[in-house]
Design a protein around this motif. Structure first.
Motif, PDB file in Angstrom:
ATOM      1  N   ARG B  53       0.831  -1.211   0.000  1.00  0.00           N
ATOM      2  CA  ARG B  53       0.000   0.000   0.000  1.00  0.00           C
ATOM      3  C   ARG B  53       0.863   1.257   0.000  1.00  0.00           C
ATOM      4  O   ARG B  53       0.516   2.268  -0.602  1.00  0.00           O
ATOM      5  CB  ARG B  53      -0.959  -0.022   1.190  1.00  0.00           C
ATOM      6  CG  ARG B  53      -2.054  -1.062   0.968  1.00  0.00           C
ATOM      7  CD  ARG B  53      -3.030  -1.131   2.100  1.00  0.00           C
ATOM      8  NE  ARG B  53      -3.505   0.177   2.513  1.00  0.00           N
ATOM      9  CZ  ARG B  53      -3.980   0.425   3.724  1.00  0.00           C
ATOM     10  NH1 ARG B  53      -4.012  -0.531   4.624  1.00  0.00           N
ATOM     11  NH2 ARG B  53      -4.414   1.627   4.028  1.00  0.00           N
ATOM     12  N   ARG B  57       0.775   3.935  -3.050  1.00  0.00           N
ATOM     13  CA  ARG B  57       0.535   5.356  -2.784  1.00  0.00           C
ATOM     14  C   ARG B  57       1.644   6.199  -3.437  1.00  0.00           C
ATOM     15  O   ARG B  57       1.375   7.233  -4.060  1.00  0.00           O
ATOM     16  CB  ARG B  57       0.475   5.594  -1.271  1.00  0.00           C
ATOM     17  CG  ARG B  57       0.404   7.061  -0.839  1.00  0.00           C
ATOM     18  CD  ARG B  57      -0.922   7.724  -1.169  1.00  0.00           C
ATOM     19  NE  ARG B  57      -2.061   7.067  -0.557  1.00  0.00           N
ATOM     20  CZ  ARG B  57      -2.532   7.360   0.661  1.00  0.00           C
ATOM     21  NH1 ARG B  57      -1.981   8.300   1.382  1.00  0.00           N
ATOM     22  NH2 ARG B  57      -3.571   6.699   1.136  1.00  0.00           N
ATOM     23  N   SER B  60       1.175   6.630  -7.105  1.00  0.00           N
ATOM     24  CA  SER B  60       0.065   7.442  -7.594  1.00  0.00           C
ATOM     25  C   SER B  60       0.043   8.853  -7.017  1.00  0.00           C
ATOM     26  O   SER B  60      -0.727   9.688  -7.475  1.00  0.00           O
ATOM     27  CB  SER B  60      -1.279   6.737  -7.349  1.00  0.00           C
ATOM     28  OG  SER B  60      -1.280   6.077  -6.119  1.00  0.00           O
ATOM     29  N   ASP B  61       0.884   9.125  -6.027  1.00  0.00           N
ATOM     30  CA  ASP B  61       0.870  10.446  -5.399  1.00  0.00           C
ATOM     31  C   ASP B  61       2.312  10.974  -5.289  1.00  0.00           C
ATOM     32  O   ASP B  61       3.038  10.618  -4.364  1.00  0.00           O
ATOM     33  CB  ASP B  61       0.222  10.318  -4.007  1.00  0.00           C
ATOM     34  CG  ASP B  61       0.177  11.629  -3.253  1.00  0.00           C
ATOM     35  OD1 ASP B  61       0.889  12.587  -3.638  1.00  0.00           O
ATOM     36  OD2 ASP B  61      -0.571  11.695  -2.249  1.00  0.00           O
ATOM     37  N   PHE B  64       3.447  12.391  -1.964  1.00  0.00           N
ATOM     38  CA  PHE B  64       3.696  11.354  -0.958  1.00  0.00           C
ATOM     39  C   PHE B  64       5.053  10.711  -1.226  1.00  0.00           C
ATOM     40  O   PHE B  64       5.826  10.461  -0.313  1.00  0.00           O
ATOM     41  CB  PHE B  64       2.588  10.291  -0.980  1.00  0.00           C
ATOM     42  CG  PHE B  64       2.841   9.159  -0.023  1.00  0.00           C
ATOM     43  CD1 PHE B  64       2.594   9.315   1.339  1.00  0.00           C
ATOM     44  CD2 PHE B  64       3.344   7.942  -0.473  1.00  0.00           C
ATOM     45  CE1 PHE B  64       2.846   8.284   2.235  1.00  0.00           C
ATOM     46  CE2 PHE B  64       3.598   6.905   0.422  1.00  0.00           C
ATOM     47  CZ  PHE B  64       3.338   7.081   1.775  1.00  0.00           C
ATOM     48  N   LYS B  65       5.328  10.467  -2.499  1.00  0.00           N
ATOM     49  CA  LYS B  65       6.601   9.831  -2.851  1.00  0.00           C
ATOM     50  C   LYS B  65       7.789  10.685  -2.378  1.00  0.00           C
ATOM     51  O   LYS B  65       8.753  10.148  -1.829  1.00  0.00           O
ATOM     52  CB  LYS B  65       6.682   9.616  -4.363  1.00  0.00           C
ATOM     53  CG  LYS B  65       7.959   8.912  -4.787  1.00  0.00           C
ATOM     54  CD  LYS B  65       7.924   8.562  -6.251  1.00  0.00           C
ATOM     55  CE  LYS B  65       9.283   8.786  -6.878  1.00  0.00           C
ATOM     56  NZ  LYS B  65       9.252   8.585  -8.331  1.00  0.00           N
ATOM     57  N   LEU B  79       0.185   6.427   6.815  1.00  0.00           N
ATOM     58  CA  LEU B  79      -0.763   5.377   6.434  1.00  0.00           C
ATOM     59  C   LEU B  79      -1.141   4.522   7.641  1.00  0.00           C
ATOM     60  O   LEU B  79      -1.870   3.542   7.521  1.00  0.00           O
ATOM     61  CB  LEU B  79      -0.165   4.490   5.338  1.00  0.00           C
ATOM     62  CG  LEU B  79       0.200   5.183   4.027  1.00  0.00           C
ATOM     63  CD1 LEU B  79       0.697   4.169   3.008  1.00  0.00           C
ATOM     64  CD2 LEU B  79      -0.992   5.933   3.460  1.00  0.00           C
ATOM     65  N   GLU B 178      -5.130   3.168  -6.777  1.00  0.00           N
ATOM     66  CA  GLU B 178      -4.180   2.717  -5.765  1.00  0.00           C
ATOM     67  C   GLU B 178      -4.397   1.264  -5.352  1.00  0.00           C
ATOM     68  O   GLU B 178      -3.455   0.499  -5.181  1.00  0.00           O
ATOM     69  CB  GLU B 178      -4.334   3.614  -4.536  1.00  0.00           C
ATOM     70  CG  GLU B 178      -3.040   4.285  -4.139  1.00  0.00           C
ATOM     71  CD  GLU B 178      -3.251   5.191  -2.945  1.00  0.00           C
ATOM     72  OE1 GLU B 178      -3.573   6.362  -3.200  1.00  0.00           O
ATOM     73  OE2 GLU B 178      -3.108   4.737  -1.805  1.00  0.00           O
TER      74      GLU B 178
END
Lengths: 127, 206
Positions: B53, B57, B60-61, B64-65, B79, B178
């Motif tokens: 997860r 994430r 796709s973000d 966040f990465k 998370l 996600e």
């Protein structure tokens, strides 16, 4: 492998839809050893459930709030008890061996596999 | 609680399990291979596959990465996943240029809160030794062949730092959400001994 009914016969075992869940690897190891010994007929499942119940009751009486996070500590204590009662091993052997693993771990540099010294093991523990 | 001496210091319960297990194995009462098989059955049940997860994430973000690469422990905690000893997580990003692979033979160094139980082979001494000397060869055995131009970096977990590999997002995964992306993330891809699945490898029925 015990079926769902067998597992549900145990007091409050942490489970999800697919089966038991573990918080740490040692919990899965304790679980697997119990299953192995049971499958070899060393003890029956109801017998095991009784040992586990006993440990959990004891812990509750001494103030364990029993939130599930200590479940496998009780499981491990029950497994040690049943192994001693069934003469599979002794309390002394368990204590000595635990001490040996502790020594082995402490003397192992980080990143090396922890192994019991073979000489120590032969000298001290083999019958 | 950190161990400054860099020597292993195992918790009481772990020592007791090891004591019992080694005694039972010596008496021939349990077969270590059978135990491993049984444990593998439940492998995915330990610290449920949180890592996938985290990776999904990050794929796709982009914000966040960035946070994940800067401070992995904090981003992973967003998370809701936290380690118990407060060990530092470091995320290693794979690219066309660099492939990261993690080794450590101590089960206590394995980031199980995000990865679940370590695979059996991961704990074996030969794996660690060979991974350091011949990472390309080890990867090949896992069915992973990387271009010669990709540099392979091998990371050894320490008592204080646990690594998680951020694999490259599969090419044909555009438009996936996600949850679907998380299905592509294998445990081995987060250790660096495998690659994520391609969408065509995922069975359509869940």
């Amino acid at each position: 492998m015990p079926n769902r009914t067998d597992l549900e016969a145990l007091p409050d075992i942490p489970m999800d839809d697919d089966g038991p869940v573990f918080r740490e690897p040692w919990e899965a190891q304790a679980f697997a050893m119990t299953l192995e010994l049971h499958q070899q007929g060393r003890f029956s499942w109801p017998e095991w459930a009784r040992y586990l119940h006993q440990e959990i009751d004891k812990a509750k009486q001494s103030g364990d709030p029993d939130l599930g996070d200590t479940y496998y500590q009780h499981w491990l204590a029950a497994l040690e008890n049943i192994c001693v009662d069934k003469k599979i091993t002794s309390g002394e052997a368990l204590a000595e061996r635990k001490e040996a693993w502790d020594r082995a771990a402490r003397s192992t540099p980080h990143g090396e596999p922890i192994e019991l010294d073979r000489a120590i093991r032969r000298g001290e523990f083999d019958k | 609680m950190s161990d400054r001496h860099e020597h292993a210091h195992l918790p009481d319960t772990v020592l007791r399990v090891k004591a019992l297990e080694s005694l039972l194995v010596e008496k021939g009462l349990v077969d270590p291979a059978a135990l491993d098989t049984l444990i593998e059955t439940y492998e995915h049940k330990v610290g449920p596959r949180n890592g996938s997860r985290v990776v999904a994430r990050a794929w796709s973000d982009p914000d966040f990465k960035q946070r994940l690469l800067r401070n992995a422990s904090a981003a992973i905690a967003e998370l809701g996943f936290t380690g118990r000893q407060g060990e530092d997580m470091v995320v290693l990003e794979n690219s066309e240029k660099v492939h990261n692979m993690v080794v450590c033979t101590l089960c206590s160094c394995y980031p199980w809160p995000v990865l679940g139980l370590p695979p059996v082979w991961y704990k074996s001494a030969p794996y660690r030794a060979r991974a350091v000397i011949d990472p390309r060869g080890v990867l090949k055995e896992f069915g992973v062949e990387l271009p010669e131009t990709t540099e392979i970096r091998v990371w050894d977990s320490t008592a204080e730092v646990r690594y998680l590999v951020l694999p490259m997002r599969p090419r044909d995964s555009e438009g996936m959400d996600e949850e679907a992306l998380a299905e592509l993330v294998t445990r081995d891809s987060m250790i660096g001994t495998g690659l994520p699945l391609s969408p065509s490898q995922v069975p359509s029925s869940k």
